[in-house]
Design an enzyme around this catalytic site. Structure first.
Site, PDB file in Angstrom:
ATOM      1  N   GLY A 188      56.919  34.608  91.857  1.00  0.00           N
ATOM      2  CA  GLY A 188      57.956  35.544  92.250  1.00  0.00           C
ATOM      3  C   GLY A 188      58.789  35.066  93.418  1.00  0.00           C
ATOM      4  N   GLY A 239      58.840  31.435  94.633  1.00  0.00           N
ATOM      5  CA  GLY A 239      59.307  30.064  94.600  1.00  0.00           C
ATOM      6  C   GLY A 239      58.833  29.304  93.389  1.00  0.00           C
ATOM      7  N   VAL A 265      57.178  25.388  92.105  1.00  0.00           N
ATOM      8  CA  VAL A 265      56.450  24.191  92.516  1.00  0.00           C
ATOM      9  C   VAL A 265      56.828  23.050  91.580  1.00  0.00           C
ATOM     10  CG1 VAL A 265      54.202  23.169  92.956  1.00  0.00           C
ATOM     11  CG2 VAL A 265      54.554  25.597  93.359  1.00  0.00           C
ATOM     12  N   LYS A 305      56.899  22.586  96.973  1.00  0.00           N
ATOM     13  CA  LYS A 305      57.173  24.005  96.770  1.00  0.00           C
ATOM     14  C   LYS A 305      58.445  24.385  97.505  1.00  0.00           C
ATOM     15  CE  LYS A 305      55.131  28.602  97.500  1.00  0.00           C
ATOM     16  NZ  LYS A 305      53.943  29.320  98.001  1.00  0.00           N
ATOM     17  N   ASP A 327      44.414  37.435 101.189  1.00  0.00           N
ATOM     18  CA  ASP A 327      44.773  37.494  99.769  1.00  0.00           C
ATOM     19  C   ASP A 327      43.885  36.550  98.959  1.00  0.00           C
ATOM     20  OD1 ASP A 327      46.160  38.487  97.597  1.00  0.00           O
ATOM     21  OD2 ASP A 327      47.727  36.965  97.691  1.00  0.00           O
TER      22      ASP A 327
END
Length: 549
Positions: free
Chosen positions: A273, A275, A277, A292, A387
């Site tokens: 959502g 970026g 890679v 990235k 996270d």
């Protein structure tokens, strides 16, 4: 007479169904191409990509084939009616036709024949709708089980398509509905058989969003220093690469750059959502990296830019054997970028989806211990990951790697203030993240336990069918007993540490990653010793070798 009518009707059904099946098999490449396009659009929606999605000839050819086939049946059925036995009933409208032929040939009262005809039509239409829904669910599925099989907007579109099909079915001839049912049955089988399967070789990735789809071609293995017996925690040479491996990945889109900050982009590894890679190589060098960068349309989004900058800063601080490392970072033409070591393997969530739960006790303990070691390095710097989830755990040949520190915050809160709801992924969030309590390292310990359970069971111990049910389970009813039992069956001692880490009171859990390492390396009946890093690494390596990647 009834036996003759039954034979004639059977021949008519076989003629229509067989013809529909033959045409469907001939046009099968169009169906498979259209289904692949739907999968790619679904993946783009899940990942938040706003750019154009590749279209193929099958996207247009498949609905045209359906339309042409339907028109031919509508034209031919009335023409054959009366001329060929068995087509009288097939030419009648599905729900409001007059089954005189059925009443005459089978010597039934007209009301009885009409009721039988209506019941058969309703069943035929209901079966068509069911097969259509199952096909769409197969094509769009791929998100978190707690979030449903597709986003709300997609579900509304699917319901609208089914409603349109229902309206058409009300006035369609029986033969057309039968042919459509055959087509839909083939589509359902195709959607099931073409679901993603385990790849024969590891897929490259980086500390980034989970790849949108597996690479289109096999991936050559990327060697790491650990394979040569070197210390994975050392800082010798370029991280994670000993040569210039030939890696196949998805080609660049026409509107994507060909180079960023002196790195030549070789292909796309994955997108999320925020970026994308890329597989990249520094101009004039042989070393390949994972580069990235943020989506161009988000460059004016101050909050996302701040998150990207924070990720660069945090990753530059964190180093260790089980975390991905930053090689370079900066801003090129207003676009920030982050070059990281290239990792072989795939995320834990993809591994679980394709190969199922980890069944080796040694591999499960190696995963738990490696994550604890990674967290100990993070917590030692005064950071909280916040996270930790399977999508942020990369399974490489050299061991697990902890990824994505984009929302990590310093424990003392001086570098990041809480704005709105706490970050994280719902089924891996600790109870204190739903209130006003200070979120510290104990929240990562809770998420660590959830990930270990997920690795052994296949899903988080707090997974449920709705958001409210997940929250209730976290703050009130507790983890799913069957999920904890899966860990206990493999490693009772590890299960005891996991259950302690899932204590609702943060103060009653192991304090941080270092405390987890001590518990996992302690011998029964003794005080937890100060773990020897080399012995811990050897234990992880031995256990990891039992896992088939």
């Amino acid at each position: 007479m009834a036996e003759y009518a039954d034979t004639a009707l059977s021949l008519g059904v076989l003629a229509v169904a067989g013809s529909a099946l033959l045409v469907r098999l001939v046009s099968l490449p169009l169906l498979l191409g259209a289904q692949q396009a739907v999968r790619e659009r679904a993946a783009a929606v899940r990942e938040g990509r706003t750019g154009p999605v590749r279209r193929s000839a099958a996207t247009v050819g498949e609905p045209v084939a359906q339309l042409v086939g339907g028109v031919l049946l509508v034209v031919l059925l009335p023409a054959l009616r009366g001329a060929v036995p068995g087509f009288d009933l097939l030419a009648e409208p599905l729900l409001w036709g007059q089954p005189y032929a059925l009443a005459i040939e089978f010597r039934l009262p007209l009301d009885t024949a009409r009721n039988l005809f209506l019941a058969g039509g309703v069943c035929l239409l209901a079966l068509w709708l069911l097969l259509s829904f199952l096909t769409q669910r197969n094509l769009h599925a791929g998100g978190d089980p707690a979030d449903g099989w597709a986003p709300p907007a997609v579900r509304v579109r699917v319901v609208a398509l089914l409603a349109a099909g229902l309206l058409v079915g009300v006035v369609a001839p029986v033969g057309l509905a039968l042919g459509a049912l055959v087509w839909r049955l083939v589509a359902l089988v195709a959607s099931t058989r073409t679901r993603p399967r385990p790849q024969p070789r590891p897929t490259p990735s980086a500390a980034a969003p989970t790849p949108s789809a597996p690479p289109a071609h096999p991936v050559t293995y990327v060697p790491t220093r650990a394979d040569a017996g070197a210390d994975p925690g050392a800082d010798a040479g370029v991280a994670g690469v000993t040569a210039a491996p030939q890696i196949a990945c998805r080609p660049l889109h026409p509107d994507e750059p060909r180079s960023i900050a002196g790195y030549r982009l070789l292909g796309r590894i994955g997108a999320g959502g925020m970026g994308t890679v890329y597989l990249a190589r520094r101009e004039g060098a042989a070393t390949q990296v994972a580069l990235k960068t943020i989506h161009p349309e988000l460059l004016d989004h101050a909050e996302l830019l701040l998150r990207f900058e924070r990720e660069v800063e945090v990753l530059s601080m964190v180093s260790g054997a089980y975390t991905a490392r930053v090689l370079d970072a900066g801003v090129d033409a207003g676009r920030p970028y982050l070059a990281m070591e290239l990792l072989d393997g795939r995320p834990l969530d993809v591994h679980l989806r394709e190969q199922g739960p980890i069944g080796s006790p040694q591999a499960l303990r190696a995963l738990a211990l490696a994550l604890a070691v990674a967290l100990s390095g993070v917590h030692r710097l005064g950071l909280v990951h916040r996270d930790l989830k399977p999508a942020n755990i990369m399974l490489t040949t050299a061991g697990p790697r902890l990824l994505d520190f984009g929302i990590a915050a310093l424990v003392d809160g001086t570098r990041l203030t809480r704005t709105g709801g706490g970050p994280g992924t719902l089924t891996y969030m600790a109870p204190e993240q739903f209130g006003d309590e200070r979120v510290g390292t104990a929240a990562d310990v809770w998420a660590w336990a959830c990930c270990v359970v997920c690795a052994a069971h296949g899903t988080s111990p707090f997974s449920a069918t709705s958001t409210g049910a997940v929250i209730r389970r976290i703050v009130d009813t507790g983890p799913e007993p069957a999920a904890l039992a899966a860990v206990r069956a493999l490693d009772p001692a590890l299960a005891a540490t996991v259950e302690r880490a899932l204590t609702p009171d943060p103060a009653a859990r192991p304090a941080d990653g270092a405390a987890l390492v001590e518990l996992l390396t302690a011998r029964e009946g003794t005080e937890p010793p100060l773990p020897d890093p080399r012995a811990v690494r050897d234990q992880i390596t031995r256990g990891w070798r039992t896992l088939a990647l």
